[in-house]
Design an enzyme around this catalytic site. Structure first.
Site, mmCIF file in Angstrom:
data_model
loop_
_atom_site.group_PDB
_atom_site.id
_atom_site.type_symbol
_atom_site.label_atom_id
_atom_site.label_comp_id
_atom_site.label_asym_id
_atom_site.label_seq_id
_atom_site.Cartn_x
_atom_site.Cartn_y
_atom_site.Cartn_z
ATOM 1 N N SER A 10 26.075 -3.339 15.621
ATOM 2 C CA SER A 10 25.544 -4.566 16.221
ATOM 3 C C SER A 10 24.452 -4.285 17.251
ATOM 4 O O SER A 10 24.597 -3.410 18.103
ATOM 5 C CB SER A 10 26.679 -5.349 16.895
ATOM 6 O OG SER A 10 26.117 -6.472 17.569
ATOM 7 N N LYS B 35 34.960 -14.522 11.989
ATOM 8 C CA LYS B 35 34.434 -15.841 12.384
ATOM 9 C C LYS B 35 35.315 -16.994 11.938
ATOM 10 O O LYS B 35 35.476 -17.968 12.668
ATOM 11 C CB LYS B 35 33.025 -16.032 11.811
ATOM 12 C CG LYS B 35 32.006 -15.213 12.555
ATOM 13 C CD LYS B 35 30.613 -15.390 12.004
ATOM 14 C CE LYS B 35 29.701 -14.472 12.804
ATOM 15 N NZ LYS B 35 28.336 -14.451 12.338
ATOM 16 N N ASP C 6 25.166 -19.829 14.866
ATOM 17 C CA ASP C 6 24.512 -19.156 13.728
ATOM 18 C C ASP C 6 23.601 -20.097 12.940
ATOM 19 O O ASP C 6 22.497 -19.709 12.541
ATOM 20 C CB ASP C 6 25.562 -18.592 12.763
ATOM 21 C CG ASP C 6 26.070 -17.223 13.187
ATOM 22 O OD1 ASP C 6 25.388 -16.544 13.982
ATOM 23 O OD2 ASP C 6 27.150 -16.829 12.701
ATOM 24 N N ALA D 217 30.523 -16.589 1.108
ATOM 25 C CA ALA D 217 31.214 -17.821 1.510
ATOM 26 C C ALA D 217 32.010 -17.576 2.785
ATOM 27 O O ALA D 217 32.972 -18.281 3.065
ATOM 28 C CB ALA D 217 32.122 -18.303 0.383
ATOM 29 N N TYR E 163 21.108 -6.977 8.813
ATOM 30 C CA TYR E 163 20.066 -6.216 9.506
ATOM 31 C C TYR E 163 20.675 -4.873 9.853
ATOM 32 O O TYR E 163 21.880 -4.664 9.734
ATOM 33 C CB TYR E 163 19.618 -6.938 10.778
ATOM 34 C CG TYR E 163 20.705 -7.034 11.822
ATOM 35 C CD1 TYR E 163 20.941 -5.980 12.703
ATOM 36 C CD2 TYR E 163 21.535 -8.144 11.902
ATOM 37 C CE1 TYR E 163 21.960 -6.044 13.636
ATOM 38 C CE2 TYR E 163 22.545 -8.214 12.830
ATOM 39 C CZ TYR E 163 22.756 -7.163 13.688
ATOM 40 O OH TYR E 163 23.776 -7.216 14.602
HETATM 41 P P1 NAP Z 1 32.632 -12.550 6.607
HETATM 42 O O1 NAP Z 1 33.074 -13.852 7.129
HETATM 43 O O2 NAP Z 1 33.549 -11.399 6.651
HETATM 44 O O3 NAP Z 1 32.136 -12.779 5.085
HETATM 45 C C1 NAP Z 1 31.738 -11.680 4.307
HETATM 46 C C2 NAP Z 1 31.178 -12.155 2.976
HETATM 47 O O4 NAP Z 1 30.694 -11.009 2.265
HETATM 48 C C3 NAP Z 1 32.211 -12.842 2.090
HETATM 49 O O5 NAP Z 1 31.574 -13.821 1.322
HETATM 50 C C4 NAP Z 1 32.697 -11.684 1.217
HETATM 51 O O6 NAP Z 1 33.201 -12.092 -0.037
HETATM 52 C C5 NAP Z 1 31.391 -10.932 1.008
HETATM 53 N N1 NAP Z 1 31.663 -9.528 0.694
HETATM 54 C C6 NAP Z 1 32.127 -8.578 1.530
HETATM 55 N N2 NAP Z 1 32.268 -7.400 0.891
HETATM 56 C C7 NAP Z 1 31.898 -7.640 -0.395
HETATM 57 C C8 NAP Z 1 31.838 -6.815 -1.550
HETATM 58 N N3 NAP Z 1 32.176 -5.529 -1.530
HETATM 59 N N4 NAP Z 1 31.400 -7.377 -2.712
HETATM 60 C C9 NAP Z 1 31.031 -8.686 -2.753
HETATM 61 N N5 NAP Z 1 31.071 -9.507 -1.699
HETATM 62 C C10 NAP Z 1 31.509 -8.990 -0.521
HETATM 63 O O7 NAP Z 1 31.294 -12.030 7.354
HETATM 64 P P2 NAP Z 1 30.147 -12.922 8.027
HETATM 65 O O8 NAP Z 1 30.438 -13.053 9.460
HETATM 66 O O9 NAP Z 1 29.927 -14.106 7.185
HETATM 67 O O10 NAP Z 1 28.882 -11.927 7.912
HETATM 68 C C11 NAP Z 1 28.282 -11.659 6.652
HETATM 69 C C12 NAP Z 1 27.011 -10.816 6.874
HETATM 70 O O11 NAP Z 1 26.022 -11.586 7.569
HETATM 71 C C13 NAP Z 1 27.235 -9.554 7.719
HETATM 72 O O12 NAP Z 1 26.425 -8.524 7.187
HETATM 73 C C14 NAP Z 1 26.715 -9.946 9.089
HETATM 74 O O13 NAP Z 1 26.262 -8.838 9.856
HETATM 75 C C15 NAP Z 1 25.547 -10.858 8.687
HETATM 76 N N6 NAP Z 1 25.215 -11.816 9.752
HETATM 77 C C16 NAP Z 1 23.991 -11.716 10.353
HETATM 78 C C17 NAP Z 1 23.629 -12.608 11.320
HETATM 79 C C18 NAP Z 1 22.287 -12.510 11.953
HETATM 80 O O14 NAP Z 1 22.097 -13.065 13.038
HETATM 81 N N7 NAP Z 1 21.345 -11.862 11.311
HETATM 82 C C19 NAP Z 1 24.516 -13.619 11.737
HETATM 83 C C20 NAP Z 1 25.751 -13.694 11.100
HETATM 84 C C21 NAP Z 1 26.091 -12.776 10.114
HETATM 85 P P3 NAP Z 1 34.777 -12.470 -0.215
HETATM 86 O O15 NAP Z 1 34.912 -13.901 0.223
HETATM 87 O O16 NAP Z 1 35.030 -12.251 -1.648
HETATM 88 O O17 NAP Z 1 35.554 -11.522 0.675
#
Ligand code: NAP
Length: 298
Positions: free
Chosen positions: A34, A85, A121, A147, A244
């Site tokens: 992070s 989250k 977000d 999702a 990122y």
């Molecule tokens: P989260 O709630 O844990 O959701 C993760 C998502 O990724 C779920 O849809 C999950 O699918 C999918 N996933 C994880 N591993 C996978 C795999 N091996 N194959 C296929 N799908 C997979 O996480 P989040 O908080 O939403 O964050 C998601 C990403 O967005 C992270 O990389 C985070 O760093 C990034 N993000 C960036 C910002 C920014 O400001 N740039 C803000 C928020 C988040 P399932 O439902 O099947 O588990």
């Protein structure tokens, strides 16, 4: 034998901490990647605020204890990141509309022991998108990969902007359907589609304007595992990767660049969601340019 503790370079070693320092944490797993600690500590310093922002690696099972710990140790607040989250939304005393509507929390504020959940977000994503590209929302159909918490925030933010059709592609189909149901409940006129990762989605890509990767895939640069037909991307697409981390493009952005698509990386959203969180914890105006510079100088 214990490994030696990590060393700082001298330029980084100037955070002020004393007995009155207010603490902000970021709860996540993983969390070492992070950039929020760097960005928020630079902001507190520039604003002359006696705050300190620390990464807290929290396993899924220990999330309730960690949230309770914020209260017990009188943290002023926290950010919440992958994978907490959505579950964090169940653990707080109350939710602001931004968090209630998405069912996901990325910011916690502790007011004398009362923990309130917010979600910055979605607003961060829209602010970053507006900075990076020009989009006609009411005619821009979107495909969102994922999702989880970030996908929920982006989907709701786009629906609030009037995007008429949103397709959710996710590994766990039930979660994609859950997000579709949430969208239909909040925005009855929207056309929402839920698709599993293994299903063919070429037509969805071809007929969309905006593609957003909100999965954690791509953090390791492995494009092969991304559920998207990158060969269907064109100059007419806007491709956003929320992931990122490394220098340069993610694998998805590199592939989209080759197709001539318009690109948005994850740092702009990180900046704007972080600025909104800063304001919630401190009531002060966030020093945006200081925060941007802290991210760009990684
Ligand atoms: P989260 O709630 O844990 O959701 C993760 C998502 O990724 C779920 O849809 C999950 O699918 C999918 N996933 C994880 N591993 C996978 C795999 N091996 N194959 C296929 N799908 C997979 O996480 P989040 O908080 O939403 O964050 C998601 C990403 O967005 C992270 O990389 C985070 O760093 C990034 N993000 C960036 C910002 C920014 O400001 N740039 C803000 C928020 C988040 P399932 O439902 O099947 O588990």
């Amino acid at each position: 034998m214990n490994a030696l503790p990590p060393r700082l370079n001298r330029k980084e070693a100037k955070v002020h901490i004393d007995g009155k320092t207010r603490l902000i944490g970021i709860l996540g797993d993983p969390v070492a990647h992070s950039l929020s600690p760097r960005m928020q500590n630079a902001a507190f310093q520039a604003a002359g605020l006696n705050f300190c922002y620390v990464p807290l690696r929290v396993k899924q099972k220990q999330l309730p204890a960690a949230v309770e710990g914020l209260r017990a140790m009188q943290f002023r607040g926290a950010n919440v990141t992958i994978p907490h989250k959505v579950p964090a939304a169940e653990l707080l005393d109350c939710l602001d509309r931004s968090a209630a509507r998405t069912g996901a929390v990325n910011t916690i504020v502790n007011d004398a022991g009362k923990l309130t959940g917010y979600n910055t977000d979605g607003a961060g994503f829209i602010a970053a998108l507006a900075e990076a590209v020009s989009v006609e929302f009411p005619s821009a159909t979107a495909v969102i990969l994922g999702a989880g918490g970030a996908a929920r925030s982006v989907a709701v933010a786009l629906a609030e902007k009037g995007v008429p059709r949103i397709a959710i592609i996710n590994r766990t189909l039930a979660k994609a359907r859950g997000l579709k149901a949430l969208l239909k409940l909040e925005f009855p006129d929207i056309e929402a589609v839920a698709v599993g990762l293994k299903e063919k989605c070429d037509d969805l890509i071809i007929s969309s304007k905006l593609l957003v990767n909100a999965t954690s895939l791509g953090m390791d640069g492995d494009l092969k595992r991304l559920p998207v037909a990158v060969d269907k991307l064109t100059e007419g697409h806007i491709v956003c990767d929320l992931v990122y981390g490394g220098p340069g493009d993610t694998a998805l952005l590199a592939a989209a660049r080759e197709k001539g698509a318009t690109l948005m990386g994850g740092l702009g959203m990180l900046l704007h969601q972080g600025a909104a969180s800063f304001k919630l914890w401190t009531s002060a105006q966030p020093p945006i340019e200081v925060m941007r510079k802290a991210l760009e100088s990684q």
